[in-house]
Write an enzyme that holds these catalytic residues in place. Structure first.
Site, PDB file in Angstrom:
ATOM      1  N   LEU A 132       8.195  -7.447 -11.560  1.00 45.09           N
ATOM      2  CA  LEU A 132       7.667  -6.722 -12.721  1.00 45.09           C
ATOM      3  C   LEU A 132       8.166  -5.271 -12.694  1.00 45.09           C
ATOM      4  O   LEU A 132       8.760  -4.791 -13.653  1.00 45.09           O
ATOM      5  CB  LEU A 132       6.123  -6.758 -12.695  1.00 45.09           C
ATOM      6  CG  LEU A 132       5.389  -5.928 -13.752  1.00 45.09           C
ATOM      7  CD1 LEU A 132       5.741  -6.392 -15.157  1.00 45.09           C
ATOM      8  CD2 LEU A 132       3.875  -5.997 -13.539  1.00 45.09           C
ATOM      9  N   GLY A 138       6.679   1.659 -13.239  1.00 44.16           N
ATOM     10  CA  GLY A 138       5.818   1.284 -12.114  1.00 44.16           C
ATOM     11  C   GLY A 138       4.399   1.101 -12.619  1.00 44.16           C
ATOM     12  O   GLY A 138       4.020   0.027 -13.092  1.00 44.16           O
ATOM     13  N   SER A 139       3.627   2.194 -12.578  1.00 41.94           N
ATOM     14  CA  SER A 139       2.269   2.129 -13.144  1.00 41.94           C
ATOM     15  C   SER A 139       2.333   1.786 -14.633  1.00 41.94           C
ATOM     16  O   SER A 139       1.512   1.030 -15.145  1.00 41.94           O
ATOM     17  CB  SER A 139       1.566   3.477 -12.965  1.00 41.94           C
ATOM     18  OG  SER A 139       1.479   3.802 -11.595  1.00 41.94           O
ATOM     19  N   GLN A 290     -22.435  13.687  18.148  1.00 44.48           N
ATOM     20  CA  GLN A 290     -22.699  13.465  16.722  1.00 44.48           C
ATOM     21  C   GLN A 290     -21.444  13.542  15.861  1.00 44.48           C
ATOM     22  O   GLN A 290     -21.368  12.895  14.822  1.00 44.48           O
ATOM     23  CB  GLN A 290     -23.766  14.449  16.235  1.00 44.48           C
ATOM     24  CG  GLN A 290     -25.135  14.056  16.771  1.00 44.48           C
ATOM     25  CD  GLN A 290     -26.247  14.930  16.246  1.00 44.48           C
ATOM     26  OE1 GLN A 290     -26.021  15.860  15.472  1.00 44.48           O
ATOM     27  NE2 GLN A 290     -27.455  14.663  16.694  1.00 44.48           N
ATOM     28  N   HIS A 349     -10.297   7.110  18.691  1.00 47.39           N
ATOM     29  CA  HIS A 349      -9.518   6.629  19.845  1.00 47.39           C
ATOM     30  C   HIS A 349      -8.602   7.699  20.447  1.00 47.39           C
ATOM     31  O   HIS A 349      -8.024   7.479  21.525  1.00 47.39           O
ATOM     32  CB  HIS A 349      -8.641   5.434  19.447  1.00 47.39           C
ATOM     33  CG  HIS A 349      -9.373   4.127  19.411  1.00 47.39           C
ATOM     34  ND1 HIS A 349     -10.283   3.815  18.428  1.00 47.39           N
ATOM     35  CD2 HIS A 349      -9.331   3.057  20.234  1.00 47.39           C
ATOM     36  CE1 HIS A 349     -10.767   2.613  18.644  1.00 47.39           C
ATOM     37  NE2 HIS A 349     -10.210   2.127  19.737  1.00 47.39           N
ATOM     38  N   GLU A 374      -1.125  -3.650  -6.598  1.00 48.40           N
ATOM     39  CA  GLU A 374      -2.064  -4.157  -7.627  1.00 48.40           C
ATOM     40  C   GLU A 374      -2.635  -3.008  -8.460  1.00 48.40           C
ATOM     41  O   GLU A 374      -3.776  -3.060  -8.890  1.00 48.40           O
ATOM     42  CB  GLU A 374      -3.217  -4.959  -6.996  1.00 48.40           C
ATOM     43  CG  GLU A 374      -2.790  -6.210  -6.258  1.00 48.40           C
ATOM     44  CD  GLU A 374      -2.483  -7.391  -7.173  1.00 48.40           C
ATOM     45  OE1 GLU A 374      -2.946  -7.408  -8.332  1.00 48.40           O
ATOM     46  OE2 GLU A 374      -1.734  -8.282  -6.733  1.00 48.40           O
ATOM     47  N   SER A 377      -4.618   3.734  -7.039  1.00 54.09           N
ATOM     48  CA  SER A 377      -6.010   4.212  -7.199  1.00 54.09           C
ATOM     49  C   SER A 377      -6.167   4.974  -8.513  1.00 54.09           C
ATOM     50  O   SER A 377      -7.178   4.849  -9.201  1.00 54.09           O
ATOM     51  CB  SER A 377      -6.383   5.128  -6.030  1.00 54.09           C
ATOM     52  OG  SER A 377      -6.549   4.369  -4.862  1.00 54.09           O
TER      53      SER A 377
HETATM   54  C1  LIG Z   1       3.918  -2.835  -0.432  1.00 50.73           C
HETATM   55  C2  LIG Z   1       4.289  -2.911  -1.878  1.00 50.73           C
HETATM   56  C3  LIG Z   1       4.551  -4.166  -2.442  1.00 50.73           C
HETATM   57  C4  LIG Z   1       4.942  -4.246  -3.790  1.00 50.73           C
HETATM   58  N1  LIG Z   1       5.262  -5.471  -4.300  1.00 50.73           N
HETATM   59  C5  LIG Z   1       5.673  -5.574  -5.577  1.00 50.73           C
HETATM   60  C6  LIG Z   1       6.091  -6.841  -6.115  1.00 50.73           C
HETATM   61  O1  LIG Z   1       6.082  -7.866  -5.414  1.00 50.73           O
HETATM   62  N2  LIG Z   1       6.523  -6.899  -7.392  1.00 50.73           N
HETATM   63  C7  LIG Z   1       6.546  -5.801  -8.195  1.00 50.73           C
HETATM   64  O2  LIG Z   1       6.930  -5.932  -9.352  1.00 50.73           O
HETATM   65  N3  LIG Z   1       6.172  -4.567  -7.722  1.00 50.73           N
HETATM   66  C8  LIG Z   1       5.739  -4.437  -6.447  1.00 50.73           C
HETATM   67  N4  LIG Z   1       5.383  -3.200  -5.928  1.00 50.73           N
HETATM   68  C9  LIG Z   1       5.474  -2.027  -6.780  1.00 50.73           C
HETATM   69  C10 LIG Z   1       4.106  -1.528  -7.227  1.00 50.73           C
HETATM   70  O3  LIG Z   1       3.562  -2.407  -8.187  1.00 50.73           O
HETATM   71  C11 LIG Z   1       4.295  -0.122  -7.771  1.00 50.73           C
HETATM   72  O4  LIG Z   1       4.677   0.688  -6.673  1.00 50.73           O
HETATM   73  C12 LIG Z   1       3.020   0.447  -8.390  1.00 50.73           C
HETATM   74  O5  LIG Z   1       2.727  -0.206  -9.602  1.00 50.73           O
HETATM   75  C13 LIG Z   1       3.148   1.957  -8.671  1.00 50.73           C
HETATM   76  O6  LIG Z   1       4.328   2.238  -9.334  1.00 50.73           O
HETATM   77  P1  LIG Z   1       5.334   3.378  -8.779  1.00 50.73           P
HETATM   78  O7  LIG Z   1       5.501   3.164  -7.331  1.00 50.73           O
HETATM   79  O8  LIG Z   1       6.530   3.364  -9.638  1.00 50.73           O
HETATM   80  O9  LIG Z   1       4.546   4.718  -8.967  1.00 50.73           O
HETATM   81  P2  LIG Z   1       4.446   5.570 -10.320  1.00 50.73           P
HETATM   82  O10 LIG Z   1       3.988   4.705 -11.445  1.00 50.73           O
HETATM   83  O11 LIG Z   1       5.697   6.333 -10.499  1.00 50.73           O
HETATM   84  O12 LIG Z   1       3.285   6.574  -9.940  1.00 50.73           O
HETATM   85  C14 LIG Z   1       3.476   7.725  -9.146  1.00 50.73           C
HETATM   86  C15 LIG Z   1       2.142   8.450  -9.036  1.00 50.73           C
HETATM   87  O13 LIG Z   1       1.683   8.830 -10.353  1.00 50.73           O
HETATM   88  C16 LIG Z   1       0.392   8.295 -10.581  1.00 50.73           C
HETATM   89  N5  LIG Z   1       0.225   7.926 -11.993  1.00 50.73           N
HETATM   90  C17 LIG Z   1       1.058   7.191 -12.760  1.00 50.73           C
HETATM   91  N6  LIG Z   1       0.548   7.035 -13.992  1.00 50.73           N
HETATM   92  C18 LIG Z   1      -0.647   7.690 -14.008  1.00 50.73           C
HETATM   93  C19 LIG Z   1      -1.651   7.898 -14.988  1.00 50.73           C
HETATM   94  N7  LIG Z   1      -1.574   7.385 -16.200  1.00 50.73           N
HETATM   95  N8  LIG Z   1      -2.739   8.638 -14.640  1.00 50.73           N
HETATM   96  C20 LIG Z   1      -2.856   9.146 -13.382  1.00 50.73           C
HETATM   97  N9  LIG Z   1      -1.948   8.979 -12.416  1.00 50.73           N
HETATM   98  C21 LIG Z   1      -0.853   8.268 -12.729  1.00 50.73           C
HETATM   99  C22 LIG Z   1       0.314   7.067  -9.671  1.00 50.73           C
HETATM  100  O14 LIG Z   1      -1.022   6.683  -9.431  1.00 50.73           O
HETATM  101  C23 LIG Z   1       1.050   7.553  -8.447  1.00 50.73           C
HETATM  102  O15 LIG Z   1       0.195   8.303  -7.637  1.00 50.73           O
HETATM  103  C24 LIG Z   1       5.011  -3.078  -4.591  1.00 50.73           C
HETATM  104  C25 LIG Z   1       4.709  -1.829  -4.018  1.00 50.73           C
HETATM  105  C26 LIG Z   1       4.357  -1.748  -2.677  1.00 50.73           C
HETATM  106  C27 LIG Z   1       4.074  -0.399  -2.082  1.00 50.73           C
END
Ligand SMILES: Cc1cc2nc3c(=O)[nH]c(=O)nc-3n(C[C@H](O)[C@H](O)[C@H](O)COP(=O)(O)OP(=O)(O)OC[C@H]3O[C@@H](n4cnc5c(N)ncnc54)[C@H](O)[C@@H]3O)c2cc1C
Length: 391
Positions: A132, A138-139, A290, A349, A374, A377
């Site tokens: 995807l 990404g996001s 504590q 630790h 998925e 945050s």
């Molecule tokens: C271990 C791992 C396995 C993965 N496996 C797959 C897979 O099998 N298939 C696949 O398709 N993808 C996969 N991914 C990709 C993953 O889905 C993306 O990394 C994720 O969706 C975030 O996209 P990005 O890394 O491009 O970050 P970006 O979208 O560029 O985001 C960068 C930063 O900006 C923030 N941000 C972005 N938009 C907003 C908003 N509207 N409001 C506030 N903050 C925002 C994000 O939260 C993040 O902190 C994988 C990633 C990892 C780390």
């Protein structure tokens, strides 16, 4: 420790105990033979664990029996993922269907797609990957530049996908592309999901990215991949409907990650408590201090709250009343809790937890992905804010 969240485990205790016995008797001895400093579990061992677990009815347990599952409630699946994380056994997560297993996307497939692609995944005979994410999507996952252009009854797919898990060993890829109906109007606003074998001409693996926990991710290059209409997941009616299909499956995926995170957090907490009861400094066990108690007690409170939230959401899924914001609340809470829990336990630790080969050293690197996969945050917060009438 008796936990309030135990009240939500009622009715599934037997299956959880059976799974824990499987992990203890069969998987832990195999895990003990793995080299301490090697993070990546060999693929043939993963395949063995998957198939053995499927034969015992744990893997993809919520899929119906006619598809090779056990027809268990989703709440039971969530409890198994929790138990896998809590076990501390590096092989346990591979005993349960995750991002390389049967996809809810295929659950919406045509009867032929279910038979040909979903059933082998449910039985653990095959794995898949999901393509995807793109370099500029990404996001903002559906801001796609990979296109699927209709030419007659064929589709031609071109583009570049990135950060794909399990691409190297998957039998098939689920690829999401912007839909171009070939009428000269260019891509429509809808995306379409396709199922394609990994040896499909035009599809190849590009760059390999080494992840911080030893798990590699891959680039997938799609260069004029030609597909028939049978490759559209869900058939003709699902052309342009990938967003709706994906959203439908997101809650379950997020709750499974949340459950695994709660289990990891509980495991980290147990390690911290055990160590704090034994390690001595300034003439006393460190658990007397504590500042040390603060780390462990705060974690316990956070884990219990997170576990209750995840289990309540899983129950709502079984009742058919789950909402995306609930799953977002659970995933946000559990992943952030797990990252903090592992960090605090490592701190308790001292250098012992920081040394390569210690379980916390690995967990510290492993758990970090959970606030990104998925949906990050921040993306969970966007979903929650929207449900509150904000944004
Ligand atoms: C271990 C791992 C396995 C993965 N496996 C797959 C897979 O099998 N298939 C696949 O398709 N993808 C996969 N991914 C990709 C993953 O889905 C993306 O990394 C994720 O969706 C975030 O996209 P990005 O890394 O491009 O970050 P970006 O979208 O560029 O985001 C960068 C930063 O900006 C923030 N941000 C972005 N938009 C907003 C908003 N509207 N409001 C506030 N903050 C925002 C994000 O939260 C993040 O902190 C994988 C990633 C990892 C780390």
């Amino acid at each position: 420790m008796s936990a309030p969240s135990a009240v939500l485990e009622d009715g599934h205790r037997e299956i959880v105990e059976a799974f824990e016995t499987f992990v203890r008797r069969e998987l832990a001895p195999l895990a003990a033979e793995l080299p301490e400093t090697e993070d990546q579990v060999p693929y043939d061992l993963r395949a063995y664990v998957r198939k053995r677990s499927a034969a015992l009815g744990f893997y993809a347990g919520d899929y119906p029996e006619e598809l090779g599952g056990s027809g268990m409630p989703f709440t039971a699946v969530v409890l198994l993922h929790h138990a896998a994380g809590r076990s501390g056994c590096v092989l346990a997560p591979y005993a349960l269907a995750g991002s390389d297993g049967p996809s809810p996307l295929l659950r919406n497939g045509t009867p032929e797609q279910v038979e040909r692609h979903l059933v082998p995944l449910v039985r653990g005979e095959q794995t898949r990957c999901l393509a995807l994410t793109e370099p500029q999507a990404g996001s903002d996952a559906f801001h796609l530049t990979t296109t699927a252009v209709r030419t007659g009854d064929q589709w031609v797919v071109n583009g570049r996908k990135t950060f794909v898990s399990n691409a190297e060993h998957a039998g098939l890829a689920l690829v999401v592309a912007a839909t171009d109906l070939g009428d000269g109007a260019g891509p429509t606003s809808g995306a379409t999901a396709f199922v394609m074998p990994m040896d499909q001409p035009g599809l190849r693996i590009g760059q390999r990215y080494e992840g911080m926990s030893g798990e590699p991710l891959f680039e997938l290059l799609l260069d004029g991949v030609r597909l028939g209409p049978e490759a559209v997941i869900g058939g003709e009616d699902a052309v342009g409907a990938a967003t709706a299909l994906a959203i439908d499956s997101l809650s379950r995926g997020r709750l499974v990650v949340a459950a695994m995170c709660n289990g990891i957090a509980e495991h980290a907490l147990r390690l911290g408590v055990e160590y704090a009861r034994e390690r001595r400094a300034f003439g006393r066990v460190i658990g007397d201090y504590q500042h040390v108690q603060e780390h462990l007690v705060t974690t316990r409170a956070e884990v219990e709250a997170s576990k209750l939230l995840t289990l309540a959401c899983a129950r709502l899924v079984d009742e058919g009343t789950e909402s995306p914001e609930n799953a977002a609340l659970a995933k946000l809470t559990a992943s952030e809790t797990a990252v903090r829990a592992v960090d605090r336990s490592l701190q308790v630790h001292g250098a012992t937890g920081w040394v390569r080969g210690h379980p916390l050293e690995f967990l510290y690197r492993y758990v970090r992905m959970t606030t990104i996969i998925e949906g990050t945050s921040e993306v969970q917060k966007v979903i929650i804010a929207r449900s509150m009438g904000l944004n």
